[in-house]
Design a protein around this motif. Structure first.
Motif, PDB file in Angstrom:
ATOM      1  N   PRO A 130       0.806  -1.226   0.000  1.00  0.00           N
ATOM      2  CA  PRO A 130       0.000   0.000   0.000  1.00  0.00           C
ATOM      3  C   PRO A 130       0.839   1.276   0.000  1.00  0.00           C
ATOM      4  CG  PRO A 130      -0.936  -1.596   1.513  1.00  0.00           C
ATOM      5  CD  PRO A 130       0.380  -2.145   1.081  1.00  0.00           C
ATOM      6  N   HIS A 131       1.959   1.258   0.714  1.00  0.00           N
ATOM      7  CA  HIS A 131       2.842   2.433   0.754  1.00  0.00           C
ATOM      8  C   HIS A 131       3.529   2.644  -0.598  1.00  0.00           C
ATOM      9  CE1 HIS A 131       2.265   2.597   5.102  1.00  0.00           C
ATOM     10  NE2 HIS A 131       2.506   1.306   5.130  1.00  0.00           N
ATOM     11  N   MET A 132       3.954   1.545  -1.210  1.00  0.00           N
ATOM     12  CA  MET A 132       4.607   1.658  -2.521  1.00  0.00           C
ATOM     13  C   MET A 132       3.614   2.099  -3.596  1.00  0.00           C
ATOM     14  SD  MET A 132       7.187  -1.636  -2.542  1.00  0.00           S
ATOM     15  CE  MET A 132       8.595  -1.715  -1.415  1.00  0.00           C
ATOM     16  N   ARG A 133       2.411   1.560  -3.556  1.00  0.00           N
ATOM     17  CA  ARG A 133       1.392   1.962  -4.529  1.00  0.00           C
ATOM     18  C   ARG A 133       1.067   3.452  -4.397  1.00  0.00           C
ATOM     19  NH1 ARG A 133      -1.392  -1.943  -7.352  1.00  0.00           N
ATOM     20  NH2 ARG A 133      -1.333  -4.100  -6.578  1.00  0.00           N
ATOM     21  N   ALA A 134       0.985   3.914  -3.153  1.00  0.00           N
ATOM     22  CA  ALA A 134       0.614   5.317  -2.924  1.00  0.00           C
ATOM     23  C   ALA A 134       1.652   6.269  -3.498  1.00  0.00           C
ATOM     24  CB  ALA A 134       0.424   5.561  -1.435  1.00  0.00           C
ATOM     25  N   GLN A 135       2.928   5.880  -3.457  1.00  0.00           N
ATOM     26  CA  GLN A 135       3.969   6.775  -3.954  1.00  0.00           C
ATOM     27  C   GLN A 135       4.298   6.524  -5.429  1.00  0.00           C
ATOM     28  OE1 GLN A 135       6.863   5.685  -1.041  1.00  0.00           O
ATOM     29  NE2 GLN A 135       7.736   4.020  -2.237  1.00  0.00           N
ATOM     30  N   GLY A 136       3.739   5.433  -5.986  1.00  0.00           N
ATOM     31  CA  GLY A 136       3.908   5.177  -7.414  1.00  0.00           C
ATOM     32  C   GLY A 136       5.190   4.492  -7.814  1.00  0.00           C
ATOM     33  N   HIS A 137       5.909   3.922  -6.860  1.00  0.00           N
ATOM     34  CA  HIS A 137       7.124   3.181  -7.198  1.00  0.00           C
ATOM     35  C   HIS A 137       7.543   2.304  -6.029  1.00  0.00           C
ATOM     36  CE1 HIS A 137       8.985   6.609  -5.039  1.00  0.00           C
ATOM     37  NE2 HIS A 137       9.854   5.695  -4.675  1.00  0.00           N
ATOM     38  N   GLY A 138       8.422   1.346  -6.319  1.00  0.00           N
ATOM     39  CA  GLY A 138       8.947   0.473  -5.279  1.00  0.00           C
ATOM     40  C   GLY A 138       9.674  -0.708  -5.895  1.00  0.00           C
ATOM     41  N   ALA A 139      10.481  -1.372  -5.089  1.00  0.00           N
ATOM     42  CA  ALA A 139      11.204  -2.566  -5.527  1.00  0.00           C
ATOM     43  C   ALA A 139      11.140  -3.599  -4.414  1.00  0.00           C
ATOM     44  CB  ALA A 139      12.657  -2.238  -5.861  1.00  0.00           C
ATOM     45  N   ILE A 140      10.762  -4.826  -4.769  1.00  0.00           N
ATOM     46  CA  ILE A 140      10.710  -5.934  -3.821  1.00  0.00           C
ATOM     47  C   ILE A 140      11.712  -6.985  -4.264  1.00  0.00           C
ATOM     48  CG2 ILE A 140       9.279  -7.800  -2.904  1.00  0.00           C
ATOM     49  CD1 ILE A 140       6.859  -5.929  -3.215  1.00  0.00           C
ATOM     50  N   VAL A 141      12.554  -7.422  -3.330  1.00  0.00           N
ATOM     51  CA  VAL A 141      13.560  -8.442  -3.604  1.00  0.00           C
ATOM     52  C   VAL A 141      13.285  -9.633  -2.689  1.00  0.00           C
ATOM     53  CG1 VAL A 141      16.015  -8.994  -3.642  1.00  0.00           C
ATOM     54  CG2 VAL A 141      15.261  -6.682  -4.227  1.00  0.00           C
ATOM     55  N   LEU A 142      13.051 -10.791  -3.285  1.00  0.00           N
ATOM     56  CA  LEU A 142      12.773 -12.020  -2.548  1.00  0.00           C
ATOM     57  C   LEU A 142      13.995 -12.925  -2.617  1.00  0.00           C
ATOM     58  CD1 LEU A 142       9.266 -12.716  -4.136  1.00  0.00           C
ATOM     59  CD2 LEU A 142       9.726 -11.490  -1.995  1.00  0.00           C
ATOM     60  N   LEU A 143      14.412 -13.474  -1.492  1.00  0.00           N
ATOM     61  CA  LEU A 143      15.584 -14.337  -1.479  1.00  0.00           C
ATOM     62  C   LEU A 143      15.184 -15.777  -1.754  1.00  0.00           C
ATOM     63  CD1 LEU A 143      18.594 -13.762  -1.130  1.00  0.00           C
ATOM     64  CD2 LEU A 143      17.078 -11.871  -0.597  1.00  0.00           C
ATOM     65  N   SER A 144      15.674 -16.294  -2.847  1.00  0.00           N
ATOM     66  CA  SER A 144      15.378 -17.658  -3.251  1.00  0.00           C
ATOM     67  C   SER A 144      16.537 -18.556  -2.847  1.00  0.00           C
ATOM     68  CB  SER A 144      15.133 -17.697  -4.758  1.00  0.00           C
ATOM     69  OG  SER A 144      15.118 -19.018  -5.210  1.00  0.00           O
ATOM     70  N   GLY A 145      17.182 -19.148  -3.827  1.00  0.00           N
ATOM     71  CA  GLY A 145      18.281 -20.057  -3.550  1.00  0.00           C
ATOM     72  C   GLY A 145      18.093 -21.336  -4.330  1.00  0.00           C
ATOM     73  N   GLY A 146      18.942 -22.306  -4.055  1.00  0.00           N
ATOM     74  CA  GLY A 146      18.902 -23.566  -4.794  1.00  0.00           C
ATOM     75  C   GLY A 146      17.610 -24.330  -4.645  1.00  0.00           C
ATOM     76  N   GLY A 147      16.912 -24.119  -3.552  1.00  0.00           N
ATOM     77  CA  GLY A 147      15.680 -24.859  -3.319  1.00  0.00           C
ATOM     78  C   GLY A 147      14.603 -24.587  -4.334  1.00  0.00           C
ATOM     79  N   ALA A 148      14.682 -23.485  -5.044  1.00  0.00           N
ATOM     80  CA  ALA A 148      13.627 -23.129  -5.991  1.00  0.00           C
ATOM     81  C   ALA A 148      13.749 -23.844  -7.327  1.00  0.00           C
ATOM     82  CB  ALA A 148      13.643 -21.625  -6.228  1.00  0.00           C
ATOM     83  N   THR A 149      14.915 -24.306  -7.691  1.00  0.00           N
ATOM     84  CA  THR A 149      15.146 -24.779  -9.056  1.00  0.00           C
ATOM     85  C   THR A 149      15.603 -26.226  -9.156  1.00  0.00           C
ATOM     86  OG1 THR A 149      17.404 -23.884  -8.942  1.00  0.00           O
ATOM     87  CG2 THR A 149      15.696 -22.465  -9.884  1.00  0.00           C
ATOM     88  N   LYS A 150      15.725 -26.916  -8.049  1.00  0.00           N
ATOM     89  CA  LYS A 150      16.124 -28.325  -8.108  1.00  0.00           C
ATOM     90  C   LYS A 150      15.602 -29.047  -6.867  1.00  0.00           C
ATOM     91  CE  LYS A 150      20.583 -27.559  -5.805  1.00  0.00           C
ATOM     92  NZ  LYS A 150      22.047 -27.599  -5.939  1.00  0.00           N
ATOM     93  N   PRO A 151      15.427 -30.359  -6.962  1.00  0.00           N
ATOM     94  CA  PRO A 151      15.016 -31.113  -5.774  1.00  0.00           C
ATOM     95  C   PRO A 151      16.074 -31.036  -4.677  1.00  0.00           C
ATOM     96  CG  PRO A 151      14.764 -32.419  -7.785  1.00  0.00           C
ATOM     97  CD  PRO A 151      15.567 -31.209  -8.155  1.00  0.00           C
ATOM     98  N   MET A 152      15.633 -31.012  -3.437  1.00  0.00           N
ATOM     99  CA  MET A 152      16.556 -31.028  -2.298  1.00  0.00           C
ATOM    100  C   MET A 152      16.083 -32.107  -1.323  1.00  0.00           C
ATOM    101  SD  MET A 152      17.534 -27.017  -1.601  1.00  0.00           S
ATOM    102  CE  MET A 152      18.905 -27.474  -0.532  1.00  0.00           C
ATOM    103  N   PRO A 153      16.451 -33.359  -1.587  1.00  0.00           N
ATOM    104  CA  PRO A 153      16.027 -34.449  -0.715  1.00  0.00           C
ATOM    105  C   PRO A 153      16.401 -34.183   0.739  1.00  0.00           C
ATOM    106  CG  PRO A 153      17.130 -35.290  -2.667  1.00  0.00           C
ATOM    107  CD  PRO A 153      17.336 -33.806  -2.669  1.00  0.00           C
ATOM    108  N   PHE A 154      15.470 -34.486   1.628  1.00  0.00           N
ATOM    109  CA  PHE A 154      15.641 -34.361   3.074  1.00  0.00           C
ATOM    110  C   PHE A 154      15.586 -32.917   3.568  1.00  0.00           C
ATOM    111  CE2 PHE A 154      18.261 -37.994   1.571  1.00  0.00           C
ATOM    112  CZ  PHE A 154      17.369 -39.000   1.898  1.00  0.00           C
ATOM    113  N   LEU A 155      15.314 -31.974   2.649  1.00  0.00           N
ATOM    114  CA  LEU A 155      15.085 -30.576   3.018  1.00  0.00           C
ATOM    115  C   LEU A 155      13.830 -30.098   2.281  1.00  0.00           C
ATOM    116  CD1 LEU A 155      18.764 -29.334   2.769  1.00  0.00           C
ATOM    117  CD2 LEU A 155      17.413 -29.343   4.859  1.00  0.00           C
ATOM    118  N   SER A 156      12.779 -30.904   2.370  1.00  0.00           N
ATOM    119  CA  SER A 156      11.600 -30.678   1.535  1.00  0.00           C
ATOM    120  C   SER A 156      10.855 -29.395   1.876  1.00  0.00           C
ATOM    121  CB  SER A 156      10.648 -31.870   1.636  1.00  0.00           C
ATOM    122  OG  SER A 156      10.262 -32.104   2.987  1.00  0.00           O
ATOM    123  N   ALA A 157      10.809 -28.995   3.133  1.00  0.00           N
ATOM    124  CA  ALA A 157      10.109 -27.757   3.487  1.00  0.00           C
ATOM    125  C   ALA A 157      10.816 -26.554   2.873  1.00  0.00           C
ATOM    126  CB  ALA A 157      10.031 -27.611   5.009  1.00  0.00           C
TER     127      ALA A 157
END
Length: 290
Positions: A130-157
């Motif tokens: 809501p604050h970013m919309r009100a001012q008409g700009h903003g940047a959001i950065v989400l931290l991913s990592g290896g878990g997003a693009t390949k299987p990680m057995p035993f670290l399923s969550a």
């Protein structure tokens, strides 16, 4: 300094990669609001960053748990109050969660990891937008990592939550495209942080022989420098990156500094996104389903 005057909020900023991002932002001239669960460590990090800033009031902080809606609302409100607005949100807070086969890990720990890694980032975005919309700009950065693009057995969550986070980022980027807000996910590389130490402490019997051996090798090599991913996060927070959105970008492998010149081509493509691979993508002709 490329972030002069930028007002940023960084979660999980009291150690490791989050602290490195906050430090880079301060060095680039940004005003930075830090949050994390460990109050004592957060105070220590905050004071260290204040010493680097042009003025101590450019660095503020408060303890918060991103999995708790009330904490998130209070944190974002405090950041907006401290700086008069919010230009950048970095969702870095995260955990590996339980380690082991899905049928034996503690269910509450598994569920909590999803709530922190995915739910926490979504809550932060909901509060900041809501604050970013009100001012008409903003940047959001989400931290991913290896878990997003390949299987990680035993670290399923961890793997499930990070894959979901990237798809959430792609979806949100389209929702806010007409509001002047960019949303991107970052893969910072193989970092030697507390998460690596958790894997080593867990041992091969809980995380698997292959992943444990990889962790030992990474520990010995030093891993990817934290500054490499922090530099990418600073780029995505800068005006130069305003044409780049809805992407998962690797700090190590992708030519991200060149992306502003390629923004038009990116806009009409699925490059740096999560997509299903079909046989034709690999030169296979497997027939047409009846």
């Amino acid at each position: 300094m490329t972030l002069q005057g930028v007002r940023a909020l960084v979660t999980g900023a009291n150690q490791g990669f989050g602290e490195a991002v906050a430090r880079r932002y301060v060095q680039e001239g940004a005003r930075v609001f830090l949050c994390a669960r460990n109050a004592a460590r957060l105070d220590e990090s905050g004071r260290a960053l204040q010493a680097l800033a042009a003025s101590p009031d450019m660095v503020q902080w408060m303890p918060a748990d991103v999995s708790r809606p009330a904490d998130v609302e209070a944190m974002v409100a405090a950041a907006v109050s401290a700086f008069g607005g919010l230009d950048v949100l970095v969702c870095n807070a995260g955990v590996y969660g339980p380690k082991g086969p899905i049928e034996t890990v503690d269910w509450q720990e598994w569920s909590d990891a999803i709530t922190i890694n995915l739910g926490g980032a979504v809550l932060c975005c909901r509060a900041a937008l809501p604050h970013m919309r009100a001012q008409g700009h903003g940047a959001i950065v989400l931290l991913s990592g290896g878990g997003a693009t390949k299987p990680m057995p035993f670290l399923s969550a961890y793997a499930a939550s990070k894959a979901a986070l990237v798809r959430f980022g792609e979806t949100l980027a389209e929702e806010v495209a007409d509001a002047g807000i960019t949303v991107n996910a970052v893969a910072p590389g193989a970092l030697n942080t507390r998460l690596l130490d958790e894997v080593l402490d867990a041992g091969a019997e809980r995380v698997g022989e292959a992943f444990y051996a990889q962790a030992l090798k990474q520990k010995a090599s030093g891993g990817t420098p934290l500054d490499r991913g922090a530099e990418l996060c600073a780029f995505l927070a800068s005006p130069a990156a305003r044409g780049v959105s809805g992407r998962l970008i690797s700090a190590v492998w992708d030519p991200w500094a060149e992306l502003p010149q390629l923004a038009e081509q990116l806009r009409g493509s699925d490059i740096y996104t999560l997509r299903r691979i079909v046989p034709e993508d690999r030169g296979k002709q497997w027939g047409t389903p009846s």
